[in-house]
Motif scaffolding. Structure first.
Motif, short mmCIF file in Angstrom:
data_model
loop_
_atom_site.label_atom_id
_atom_site.label_comp_id
_atom_site.label_asym_id
_atom_site.label_seq_id
_atom_site.Cartn_x
_atom_site.Cartn_y
_atom_site.Cartn_z
N GLN A 41 0.82 -1.21 0.00
CA GLN A 41 0.00 0.00 0.00
C GLN A 41 0.86 1.27 0.00
O GLN A 41 0.52 2.25 -0.66
N ILE A 44 1.95 2.08 -3.37
CA ILE A 44 0.93 2.78 -4.15
C ILE A 44 0.97 4.27 -3.85
O ILE A 44 0.92 5.11 -4.76
N ILE A 45 1.08 4.62 -2.56
CA ILE A 45 1.18 6.03 -2.18
C ILE A 45 2.40 6.66 -2.83
O ILE A 45 2.32 7.76 -3.40
N VAL A 48 1.75 7.06 -6.74
CA VAL A 48 0.77 8.08 -7.09
C VAL A 48 1.33 9.48 -6.84
O VAL A 48 1.18 10.39 -7.66
N TYR A 113 -4.01 1.19 -12.43
CA TYR A 113 -5.02 1.22 -11.37
C TYR A 113 -6.42 1.09 -11.96
O TYR A 113 -7.34 1.82 -11.58
N HIS A 116 -9.08 0.74 -9.50
CA HIS A 116 -9.22 1.83 -8.53
C HIS A 116 -9.05 3.19 -9.20
O HIS A 116 -8.13 3.95 -8.89
N GLU A 118 -10.55 5.75 -8.65
CA GLU A 118 -10.71 6.83 -7.67
C GLU A 118 -9.36 7.36 -7.18
O GLU A 118 -9.24 8.54 -6.82
N TYR A 119 -8.32 6.49 -7.16
CA TYR A 119 -6.98 6.97 -6.79
C TYR A 119 -6.57 8.12 -7.71
O TYR A 119 -6.06 9.14 -7.26
N GLU A 189 -7.94 1.51 3.88
CA GLU A 189 -7.90 1.69 2.44
C GLU A 189 -7.03 2.90 2.09
O GLU A 189 -7.20 3.99 2.67
N VAL A 191 -7.14 4.83 -0.39
CA VAL A 191 -7.87 5.95 -1.00
C VAL A 191 -8.23 7.02 0.03
O VAL A 191 -8.30 8.21 -0.30
N PHE A 194 -5.77 9.67 0.31
CA PHE A 194 -5.91 10.64 -0.77
C PHE A 194 -7.08 11.60 -0.55
O PHE A 194 -7.00 12.79 -0.86
#
Length: 494
Positions: A41, A44-45, A48, A113, A116, A118-119, A189, A191, A194
């Motif tokens: 995770q 991912i941060i 992005v 993604y 997802h 929404e990210y 999560e 998201v 974010f």
């Protein structure tokens, strides 16, 4: 007096930057402990936010530096320049947000993604807000309001921290599920990290409501054309320069020799550990906030080149001291990240050295800004970006995130060297190269000794030895360069 003013503003910007970053560091242990390295995770941060860092450059397109240049330029109306800049960036930010909304799913598929989207939407709309807000924040710097600038920055980051603590720790511990943001197991999560970010960006914009009133002074098409002519090379330079910081995190999932989940796990380790090296970014950023308006304001004075040379030397001295401090106290600083991320700490000295070279490159860059040859900056940063991408593509499959660290080192080194030699031809400045070389040599010797202490002594003993070694650097620094400065200050008081 000019250096005194620069030091005063740098101290305020620097303190606020350090305090803000220090507060922001709380996110690192919180997120790396709540999001384990193996889960990916945090990777991912990291990924992005790498895209976000490039997009903020794209959406501000060099207008911060251009703004300072035109606000101090003869024949320009400052109110009209500010209002025109605000309207330009507001328009492009709105268009960008609309385009992202229309093409959201294809963008999410391209970035990996697809499940997802929404990210992508949340963070890209956030960056549109941040780009617009960058102009009134630059206006605060122009008006020499570092206290308000610092207060807004610190409050914004503190709000982000508090909301992260609520989501990641407090609410799950209380088993309280407002608005149904958790499932029955209180699974975290990414998201929501974010969503917190976009909320904080909106609050920051509201805090700048007074400065945003400057938009009422209208739009001047001729001013817009002149500004864009000056700014577009800065955009290219900014994108190329930011590629040196963000390309590795963007490219890593595509070239890592493993599954997507493994790539995000490894990228998360790298992204967490380079946070420790970001002290160099703090120093460089604080210096930049004060140095840009200072340089353009002093450019017409006769002794400007001597002042730039002195500023360069002291910048290098302080960044080298910071480098040694981080290396010397690594046994303590490693607790900023979760223990599952510690294997990546070996990248910290490499990334810090790269950031020092970037800071030097930034200081060198004013020769082409002052002579309106901004296209040169685009070439220098572009060459550096090419070096970084080549190293990443060739070596990520074999050396994982270590290739990312060395790619940044190589890119900044190349950009720094070619900028220096070109600058000496078109805007020669007599930098104190012997003194600078001495401090680099001293730092290299002390770094080796500190590394040996960290690897072969108990923690308490290495901390004692490294503190003494830091004292050696500080004593040399005071004796060689600061005793004379202190004497001049005392003489002026008497």
């Amino acid at each position: 007096m000019e250096l005194k003013s620069l030091l005063k503003d740098t101290a305020i910007y620097g303190l606020s930057s350090i305090v803000a970053r220090f507060i922001n560091y709380f996110l690192v242990p919180i997120q790396t402990k709540r999001f384990a390295a193996s889960g990916g995770q945090y990777g991912i941060i990291t990924n992005v936010y790498a895209y976000v860092s490039l997009l903020i450059i794209l959406l501000t397109y060099g207008m911060e530096t251009t703004f300072f240049r035109f606000m101090s330029k003869d024949g320009e109306n400052p109110e009209r320049v500010y209002s025109t800049t605000l309207r330009m960036v507001a328009t492009t930010s709105l268009v960008f947000a609309a385009v992202v909304s229309v093409f959201l799913q294809p963008l999410a598929n391209l970035m990996g993604y697809s499940d997802h989207p929404e990210y992508v939407w949340v963070m890209f709309v956030t960056v549109a807000i941040d780009a617009f807000v960058a102009i009134p924040m630059a206006y605060l710097r122009y008006k020499h309001k570092p206290v308000k600038f610092a207060s807004i920055q610190i409050f914004n980051i503190a709000l982000n921290i508090v909301l992260n603590i609520l989501y990641l720790i407090v609410l799950p511990a209380l088993e309280w599920n407002p608005f149904g943001i958790y499932d029955s197991q209180f699974t975290l999560e990414v998201v929501w990290v974010f969503y917190i970010n976009i909320f904080c960006s909106f609050v920051k914009m509201l805090l700048l409501w007074k400065e945003l009133q400057g938009i009422r002074f209208g739009f001047d098409r001729a001013t817009c054309k002149r500004m864009l002519s000056y700014a577009w090379p800065l955009l290219v330079m900014g994108l190329a320069g930011q590629l040196n910081q963000a390309a590795s995190q963007i490219l890593f999932p595509y070239f890592y020799d493993g599954t997507t989940e493994e790539a995000h796990a490894q990228l998360g380790i790298y992204g967490a550990c380079i946070k420790i090296a970001m002290i160099m970014v703090m120093i460089t950023q604080a210096f930049r906030y004060a140095y840009e308006p200072f340089v353009f304001g002093k450019s017409k004075e006769k002794d400007s080149k001597q002042t730039y040379a002195e500023a360069m030397k002291f910048f290098i001295i302080f960044t080298l001291l910071a480098f040694l401090a981080v290396v010397g106290y690594m046994d303590i600083l490693r607790y900023l990240v979760g223990e599952s991320y510690w294997e990546g700490l070996r990248v910290v000295p490499i990334v810090m050295a790269a950031e020092i070279m970037f800071g030097i490159f930034f200081n060198l860059s004013f020769w082409y800004k002052l002579t309106d040859r901004t296209i040169w900056g685009a070439w220098f940063s572009g060459i550096g970006a090419v070096v970084l991408i080549v190293v990443d593509v060739l070596f990520i499959p074999r050396f994982s995130y270590m290739a990312c660290a060395w790619a940044g080192f190589a890119a900044y080194g190349v950009s720094m060297v070619i900028s220096y030699f070109a600058g000496q031809k078109y805007y020669p400045i007599n930098y104190p190269l012997k003194a600078i070389a001495f401090y680099f040599l001293l730092t290299g010797v002390l770094f080796v000794l500190m590394t040996l202490a960290n690897n072969h002594l108990p923690m308490w003993a290495s901390l004692v030895v490294n503190t003494l070694l830091l004292g050696v650097f500080a004593a040399v620094m005071v004796k060689r360069d600061f005793s004379a400065v202190l004497q001049r200050i005392l003489q002026r008081k008497h």
